[in-house]
Scaffold this motif. Structure first.
Motif, PDB file in Angstrom:
ATOM      1  N   GLY A 139       7.451  31.374 -17.560  1.00 57.63           N
ATOM      2  CA  GLY A 139       8.322  32.022 -16.575  1.00 57.63           C
ATOM      3  C   GLY A 139       7.724  31.999 -15.182  1.00 57.63           C
ATOM      4  O   GLY A 139       6.539  31.707 -14.999  1.00 57.63           O
ATOM      5  N   ASP A 140       8.572  32.326 -14.203  1.00 54.91           N
ATOM      6  CA  ASP A 140       8.163  32.297 -12.795  1.00 54.91           C
ATOM      7  C   ASP A 140       7.620  33.668 -12.391  1.00 54.91           C
ATOM      8  O   ASP A 140       8.337  34.667 -12.454  1.00 54.91           O
ATOM      9  N   VAL A 141       6.368  33.715 -11.970  1.00 51.87           N
ATOM     10  CA  VAL A 141       5.745  35.004 -11.651  1.00 51.87           C
ATOM     11  C   VAL A 141       5.584  35.220 -10.143  1.00 51.87           C
ATOM     12  O   VAL A 141       4.894  36.139  -9.721  1.00 51.87           O
ATOM     13  N   ARG A 142       6.266  34.376  -9.336  1.00 47.18           N
ATOM     14  CA  ARG A 142       5.993  34.424  -7.888  1.00 47.18           C
ATOM     15  C   ARG A 142       6.333  35.766  -7.235  1.00 47.18           C
ATOM     16  O   ARG A 142       5.741  36.112  -6.227  1.00 47.18           O
ATOM     17  N   ASN A 143       7.273  36.516  -7.813  1.00 48.19           N
ATOM     18  CA  ASN A 143       7.608  37.815  -7.214  1.00 48.19           C
ATOM     19  C   ASN A 143       6.652  38.936  -7.633  1.00 48.19           C
ATOM     20  O   ASN A 143       6.749  40.053  -7.138  1.00 48.19           O
ATOM     21  N   PHE A 144       5.756  38.630  -8.527  1.00 45.35           N
ATOM     22  CA  PHE A 144       4.921  39.688  -9.117  1.00 45.35           C
ATOM     23  C   PHE A 144       3.452  39.623  -8.730  1.00 45.35           C
ATOM     24  O   PHE A 144       2.735  40.608  -8.860  1.00 45.35           O
TER      25      PHE A 144
END
Ligand code: ADP
Length: 162
Positions: A139-144
């Motif tokens: 998954g994409d974790v760029r916001n976290f």
């Protein structure tokens, strides 16, 4: 000079940790973010990797030191000439454990205060644990997490899928 210690596992550091750190910097002259080395957890990132990620993620703040320690937190607080421990509270589920730790630390050294800070609501569901899981599943974790952590997670997962 008011110094606070922000202890944790930081496996890895997330935007939730940085939110708490920014709030602590409004209250203290210096904040020492420190990795508790004697944690029973089996971390994904080595201590050296976690220190490096913390250094990168916090270099934009002037008054932050990054360190690690072994042994009792209250002893470490004294050696750093700090007066407070900072911890983040996300939800009631954090509360019981945090209260126990804070009261025990006070028993061990009554001069040390624990200060609880609440993050922005958008981080209340965020933990290092869930970030590691999302990254592991692709998954994409760029916001976290900060960009340097996103890259480190991607590199770890490439390493383990081979
Ligand atoms: P520990 O293993 O000591 O809980 P963590 O690295 O998981 O270490 O967390 C360190 C501190 O940061 C703890 O006080 C934790 O409650 C807080 N924290 C972690 N994630 C968040 C978040 N998303 N928002 C606010 N506080 C957080």
């Amino acid at each position: 000079m008011k110094i606070a210690i922000y202890p944790g596992t930081f496996d890895p550091v997330t935007n939730g940790h940085l939110d708490i750190l920014e709030r602590a910097l409004k209250l203290f002259d210096r904040v020492v973010v420190t990795i508790a080395r004697n944690s029973a957890k089996n971390p994904l990132f080595s201590e050296e990797e976690r220190l490096e990620l913390l250094r990168e993620a916090t270099k934009k703040y002037g008054a932050v030191d990054v360190d690690s320690f072994q042994g009792l937190l209250v002893d470490y607080v004294r050696t750093r000439k700090a007066t407070a421990i900072v911890r983040g509270l996300r939800a009631m589920t954090d509360f019981e454990f945090e209260l126990q730790m804070a009261l025990m630390n006070r028993k061990l050294d009554e001069r040390v205060e624990t200060v609880f800070l609440m993050p922005n609501e958008r981080y209340t569901y965020l933990s290092s644990n869930i970030v590691r899981e999302i990254a592991r599943l692709g998954g994409d974790v760029r916001n976290f997490v900060p960009p340097v952590v996103r890259k480190a997670l991607a590199a770890k997962n490439r390493g383990t899928s081979r």
